[in-house]
Motif scaffolding. Structure first.
Motif, PDB file in Angstrom:
ATOM      1  N   ALA A  79       0.842  -1.191   0.000  1.00 16.34           N
ATOM      2  CA  ALA A  79       0.000   0.000   0.000  1.00 16.34           C
ATOM      3  C   ALA A  79       0.880   1.245   0.000  1.00 16.34           C
ATOM      4  O   ALA A  79       2.068   1.179   0.315  1.00 16.34           O
ATOM      5  N   PRO A  80       0.329   2.399  -0.385  1.00 16.72           N
ATOM      6  CA  PRO A  80       1.121   3.635  -0.363  1.00 16.72           C
ATOM      7  C   PRO A  80       1.684   3.891   1.032  1.00 16.72           C
ATOM      8  O   PRO A  80       1.019   3.667   2.037  1.00 16.72           O
ATOM      9  N   GLU A  81       2.913   4.373   1.097  1.00 19.88           N
ATOM     10  CA  GLU A  81       3.589   4.554   2.365  1.00 19.88           C
ATOM     11  C   GLU A  81       3.472   5.994   2.844  1.00 19.88           C
ATOM     12  O   GLU A  81       3.618   6.934   2.077  1.00 19.88           O
ATOM     13  N   SER A  82       3.247   6.160   4.132  1.00 18.07           N
ATOM     14  CA  SER A  82       3.126   7.478   4.741  1.00 18.07           C
ATOM     15  C   SER A  82       4.511   8.019   5.076  1.00 18.07           C
ATOM     16  O   SER A  82       5.530   7.325   4.983  1.00 18.07           O
ATOM     17  N   GLU A  83       4.540   9.285   5.509  1.00 20.33           N
ATOM     18  CA  GLU A  83       5.800   9.890   5.931  1.00 20.33           C
ATOM     19  C   GLU A  83       6.399   9.127   7.108  1.00 20.33           C
ATOM     20  O   GLU A  83       7.615   8.906   7.170  1.00 20.33           O
ATOM     21  N   MET A  84       5.556   8.690   8.048  1.00 21.59           N
ATOM     22  CA  MET A  84       6.048   7.975   9.221  1.00 21.59           C
ATOM     23  C   MET A  84       6.631   6.623   8.813  1.00 21.59           C
ATOM     24  O   MET A  84       7.669   6.194   9.324  1.00 21.59           O
ATOM     25  N   ARG A  85       5.970   5.947   7.871  1.00 20.23           N
ATOM     26  CA  ARG A  85       6.460   4.653   7.411  1.00 20.23           C
ATOM     27  C   ARG A  85       7.754   4.796   6.620  1.00 20.23           C
ATOM     28  O   ARG A  85       8.686   3.995   6.755  1.00 20.23           O
ATOM     29  N   LEU A  86       7.854   5.839   5.783  1.00 29.12           N
ATOM     30  CA  LEU A  86       9.059   6.045   4.990  1.00 29.12           C
ATOM     31  C   LEU A  86      10.262   6.346   5.870  1.00 29.12           C
ATOM     32  O   LEU A  86      11.357   5.831   5.653  1.00 29.12           O
ATOM     33  N   SER A  87      10.072   7.205   6.890  1.00 34.44           N
ATOM     34  CA  SER A  87      11.212   7.616   7.717  1.00 34.44           C
ATOM     35  C   SER A  87      11.600   6.554   8.737  1.00 34.44           C
ATOM     36  O   SER A  87      12.734   6.549   9.218  1.00 34.44           O
ATOM     37  N   SER A  95      10.582  19.322   8.198  1.00 31.90           N
ATOM     38  CA  SER A  95      11.252  18.065   7.911  1.00 31.90           C
ATOM     39  C   SER A  95      11.250  17.862   6.404  1.00 31.90           C
ATOM     40  O   SER A  95      10.560  18.573   5.659  1.00 31.90           O
ATOM     41  N   ALA A  96      12.033  16.898   5.961  1.00 36.16           N
ATOM     42  CA  ALA A  96      12.164  16.674   4.525  1.00 36.16           C
ATOM     43  C   ALA A  96      12.448  15.205   4.268  1.00 36.16           C
ATOM     44  O   ALA A  96      12.916  14.475   5.152  1.00 36.16           O
ATOM     45  N   SER A  97      12.154  14.800   3.059  1.00 34.23           N
ATOM     46  CA  SER A  97      12.597  13.496   2.565  1.00 34.23           C
ATOM     47  C   SER A  97      13.414  13.753   1.318  1.00 34.23           C
ATOM     48  O   SER A  97      12.942  14.384   0.370  1.00 34.23           O
ATOM     49  N   VAL A  98      14.654  13.288   1.341  1.00 35.19           N
ATOM     50  CA  VAL A  98      15.604  13.545   0.254  1.00 35.19           C
ATOM     51  C   VAL A  98      16.127  12.196  -0.229  1.00 35.19           C
ATOM     52  O   VAL A  98      16.659  11.412   0.557  1.00 35.19           O
ATOM     53  N   LYS A  99      16.001  11.951  -1.535  1.00 43.74           N
ATOM     54  CA  LYS A  99      16.474  10.697  -2.115  1.00 43.74           C
ATOM     55  C   LYS A  99      17.671  10.976  -3.013  1.00 43.74           C
ATOM     56  O   LYS A  99      17.584  11.763  -3.952  1.00 43.74           O
ATOM     57  N   ILE A 100      18.799  10.308  -2.691  1.00 43.92           N
ATOM     58  CA  ILE A 100      20.025  10.443  -3.465  1.00 43.92           C
ATOM     59  C   ILE A 100      20.447   9.034  -3.878  1.00 43.92           C
ATOM     60  O   ILE A 100      21.080   8.310  -3.107  1.00 43.92           O
ATOM     61  N   ILE A 144      12.871  15.333  -3.699  1.00 41.13           N
ATOM     62  CA  ILE A 144      12.817  16.145  -2.480  1.00 41.13           C
ATOM     63  C   ILE A 144      11.366  16.498  -2.158  1.00 41.13           C
ATOM     64  O   ILE A 144      10.641  17.017  -3.022  1.00 41.13           O
ATOM     65  N   THR A 145      10.966  16.210  -0.924  1.00 38.50           N
ATOM     66  CA  THR A 145       9.670  16.625  -0.395  1.00 38.50           C
ATOM     67  C   THR A 145       9.903  17.298   0.950  1.00 38.50           C
ATOM     68  O   THR A 145      10.695  16.808   1.762  1.00 38.50           O
TER      69      THR A 145
END
Length: 830
Positions: free
Chosen positions: A109-117, A498-503, A433-434
């Motif tokens: 299922a789609p992942e939330s910010e809490m699940r991603l971090s 806060s942020a989510s950064v993918k490198i 980046i979010t």
């Protein structure tokens, strides 16, 4: 800060935009399809629909792209979508001509910010097999299910609260649609007040949770209610021996929908019948009397939610939650002896109540989302006890007799209220980046009051000690009152980013939360960061660090748990609780239908609050309700451990095996000579395993087994004897137990097997019906709740002592079979 971020965002051209949509069966009820695959072949992007048919893909390159929606047993739908899309898309699927006997669907299922971090420390409880897990009272219980995950523990079968990684029950932030909820339990903590049928999601995070969450140091349980539009005229009726629940939702028109969920017990007539049967009448030389038991217990909860979409971008929600419990026990005595013909004895009254309400306005744009909400949360609890004791017959003058009786009334009440406002914004800068940012404002109002009233009545008797004629008047001989109260009001203001950064294969989630607390004029800045590194397509490692602050704590007796546990807010004399948490984990999917995760953690807490030993002793010896006042002490806590979880995701047999090895310590200068001691939340080994077997098309069996090391307990380790004072001054005479160490002993190990047998697709009143048999504690294990040391020591001749050891064990739940029924209504009634 939010304005600057919006301005910065406006200057950046995004490389992609999010896409939201829903997948339905093309029928009259718009039945959601759970597990449908949504794929963009040209972009190599895939996702799947959630339990209500919803899906969300964070970043898709702008432009027009072909999309395919597939689901086993249905025709593949091929179409095109244009990105960005101003509205949520809807896809309708047709059943395939070929009918399959059995369909097995997998998908993430789609992942939330809490699940991603925090991919290892976060679980969505609603996605667990709620209907096949054994249920304590016949109904799926959100928090009871969470207690079967590694790192989440409970104190006993009768405690609805939960402890996360060595933390206390009050260190868990419980949110219902973003509103904090306090003490959400029914039946003294036996199960939670949340109706599972009304939930969209319920994520619990045990590790470094995102910066948008504050006010607690151990975990977050973020619960979201469904929208009425997700039901499309459907609902459920669940019936168990203890209560019934009803949930239903539907659209009112194309823009407005509602959802309601109601639950109530029907134990009231059982208590009424018991009282009638056990009423007793007696006759004495002093007159006639009638003693009637007066017992009552009831609970109820209600969820209401109305959703309105002004247009594809603007949406408003109004929600209300109420939960209440009421308990009373005692006796009513009617007598012809006294002028007062009716009075009450041995009465206890207990009740607690939750109210929450919110208004939320949300704006969705392909490049950002903004949510604004105002809310109120109110909690009330009341506890009172009335006891009567027979006095002695005395002589005031020759041939004049009197008798006395003593009464003691105690009450304890708590009232606190949160009024809050918060605004959250999410910016999708590009595919990598979010940014999340927001502000929160909370006003906390808290008060409690305890009262103790003792009085003694006297009654004149005839010279021979018999009843006089006319009946005697009642004379108040003495009255003593005492008590204490506390009232606090403070404002808590917070801002976070806060942020989510993918490198490449590395995803980083930095965050910062700043809080200002008016009562102490205190400021706290709490950095948080977590990262996940994908080693390959199957395996990853993750690490995190976070600082947390908590301005309120619950303080209770060490040896018992009671409704009189007291909430304290930080003030000039009480520092807030602060915590640092470190995590390091490893996980992946060794096979397509299984998942393995392992995570270690270390947590340190400063500012733990407790009651002084003198206050606890006074409460045990002299009072049914604690009269603690401000006699609090402060200490530190430390916990560390490792958790492992293996999950079998699909196939005829599914389930999981979890194990945690953990330590939890407390240290108070005033306790245990200043040495650290095991916390009551310390259970060294903890094993949970659940397996469900669909052994026939309409039958399944679920087995849940729990093993836990015995929890620490404070126990007397010595005795002393006191003799009569030779000077005649007085003092205690007899034997007493001596407690030398805190939590120096442990209860026996705990283990229990529960079974759920489910029979699906039955027809009752032309409705689809599911019947479940749940058996708790199948082999009737005596799990010990506590041990009471009733040993005595006495001095005999020649300075010899005689010791009589005696220990009483109080057990927990015995074997308990419960039959329940779940009936589908409306569209789900098909």
């Amino acid at each position: 800060m939010s304005f600057l971020l919006i301005l910065l965002f406006a200057l950046i051209q995004p490389e992609g935009s999010p896409l939201r949509g829903r997948v339905f069966l093309n029928d009259a009820y718009k039945t959601p399809l759970y597990g449908a695959t949504i794929s963009f072949p040209s972009l190599n992007i895939r996702s799947s629909s959630g339990i209500q048919g919803a899906f969300s893909i964070p970043n898709i390159p702008n432009g027009t792209h072909p999309v395919e929606i597939s689901f086993i047993g249905y025709k593949t739908l091929k179409t095109q979508v244009t990105i960005p899309s101003a509205s949520e898309l809807e896809f309708f699927m047709q059943p395939d001509v070929l009918e399959l006997d059995e369909v097995s669907v997998t998908g993430e299922a789609p992942e939330s910010e809490m699940r991603l971090s925090s991919p290892i420390g976060t679980h969505d409880i609603v996605k667990l097999p709620l209907l096949t897990l054994p249920r304590l009272m016949g109904e799926p219980d959100l928090i009871r299910i969470a207690q079967n995950l590694p790192g989440v523990k409970t104190e006993s079968d009768f405690t609805g609260g939960f402890h996360v990684r060595g933390g206390r029950n009050d260190q868990n932030l419980i949110l219902l649609d973003g509103v904090p909820v306090y003490n959400p339990w029914h039946l003294f903590g036996l199960f939670s007040a949340f109706n599972t049928e009304a939930l969209e999601s319920a994520e619990i995070s045990k590790g470094v949770f995102p910066a948008r969450y504050g006010g607690r140091v151990s975990s977050v349980l973020d619960i979201r209610l469904q929208d009425g539009s997700e039901r499309f005229g459907a609902g459920y009726l669940t019936v168990s021996p203890l209560s019934s629940s009803f949930s239903y939702g539907r659209p009112l028109n194309q823009k407005t929908s509602y959802l309601m969920a109601i639950r109530r017990t029907y134990m009231d007539p059982v208590f009424w019948a018991y009282d009638r049967v056990n009423t007793k009448e007696s006759s004495t030389p002093f007159g006639e009397s009638k003693t009637s038991p007066d017992n009552h217990y009831s609970f109820s909860d209600i969820n209401l939610k109305v959703t309105h979409s002004f247009n594809p971008s603007w949406k408003a929600d109004v929600a209300y939650f109420r939960s209440s419990d009421s308990f009373r026990t005692g006796e009513t005595v009617r007598s012809t002896f006294f002028q007062e013909s009716e009075f009450r004895e041995n009465e206890q009254v207990l009740g607690w109540l939750n109210h929450t309400g919110l208004i939320r306005l949300g704006y969705h744009h392909p490049r950002f989302t903004v949510n604004t909400q105002a809310f109120i949360s109110r909690y009330e609890s009341d506890f009172s006890t009335l006891a009567a004791f027979e006095g002695d017959i005395g002589v005031t003058e020759p041939n004049t007799y009197f008798t006395t009786d003593e009464h003691r009334f105690e009450s304890f009440s708590q009232r606190f209220r949160d009024v809050g406002f918060q605004q959250d914004a999410t910016f999708f800068l590009n595919s990598s980046i979010t940014i999340h940012t927001g502000v929160q404002w909370l006003k906390h109002s808290f008060q409690d009051r305890s009262t103790r009233l003792e009085y003694e009545n006297g009654f004149a008797l005839a010279p021979n000690g018999s009843q006089p004629n006319p009946r005697p008047p009642i004379t108040r001989m003495s009255t003593r009152t005492s008590g204490d109260s506390l009232s606090t009001s403070t404002i808590e203001q917070s801002v976070y980013v806060s942020a989510s950064v993918k490198i490449g294969s590395l995803s980083i989630f930095p965050g910062l939360r700043a809080t200002q607390y008016s009562l102490r004029n205190a400021q706290h800045v709490m950095p948080r960061i977590s990262a996940t590194l994908a080693l390959n397509e199957s395996w990853f490692i993750t690490a995190g660090y976070g600082q947390f602050t908590q301005y309120m704590q619950v303080v209770g007796l060490d040896l018992v748990r009671a409704p009189t546990d007291r909430w304290f807010w930080s003030d000039e004399t009480r520092a807030p609780l602060t915590s640092e948490t470190y995590t390091l984990g490893f996980g992946g999917t060794p096979r397509s239908n299984s998942r393995f995760t392992m995570e270690g953690y270390y947590k340190r807490m400063d500012g733990l609050m407790g009651f002084s030993p003198l206050a606890q002793t006074d409460a045990y010896l002299n009072s049914d309700i604690p009269q603690f006042g401000s006699q609090t002490i402060h200490g530190n806590g430390e916990s560390y451990g490792v958790e492992m979880l293996w999950e079998q995701l699909d196939g005829p047999v599914t389930g999981w095996v979890g194990y945690s090895l953990s330590w939890a310590w407390n240290q108070f200068d005033e306790l245990n000579r200043g040495d650290r001691f095991p916390s009551r939340t310390d259970k060294r080994h903890d094993i949970q395993t659940f397996w469900n077997w669909d052994f026939a098309s309409d039958w399944s069996i679920g087995l849940l087994f729990n093993y836990k090391s015995g929890q620490p307990i404070t126990f007397s380790t010595g005795f002393y004897v006191s003799e009569p004072d030779p000077l005649g001054v007085g003092g205690h005479v007899g034997s007493d137990n001596v407690i030398l160490q805190t939590n120096a002993y442990r209860l026996p190990d705990y283990h229990r097997l529960d079974v759920n047998l489910t029979w699906r697709n039955r027809r009752l009143l032309r409705r689809n019906t599911e019947i479940s048999l749940n058996i708790v504690n199948v082999y009737n294990r005596l799990n010990v709740l506590t041990i009471d040391n009733q040993s005595t020591i006495e001095l005999i001749s020649n300075n010899r002592l005689r010791v009589t050891p005696k220990y009483t064990q109080l057990g927990q739940l015995p074997i308990l079979p419960v039959l329940s029924m779940r009936i589908a209504l409306g569209g789900d009634g098909k």
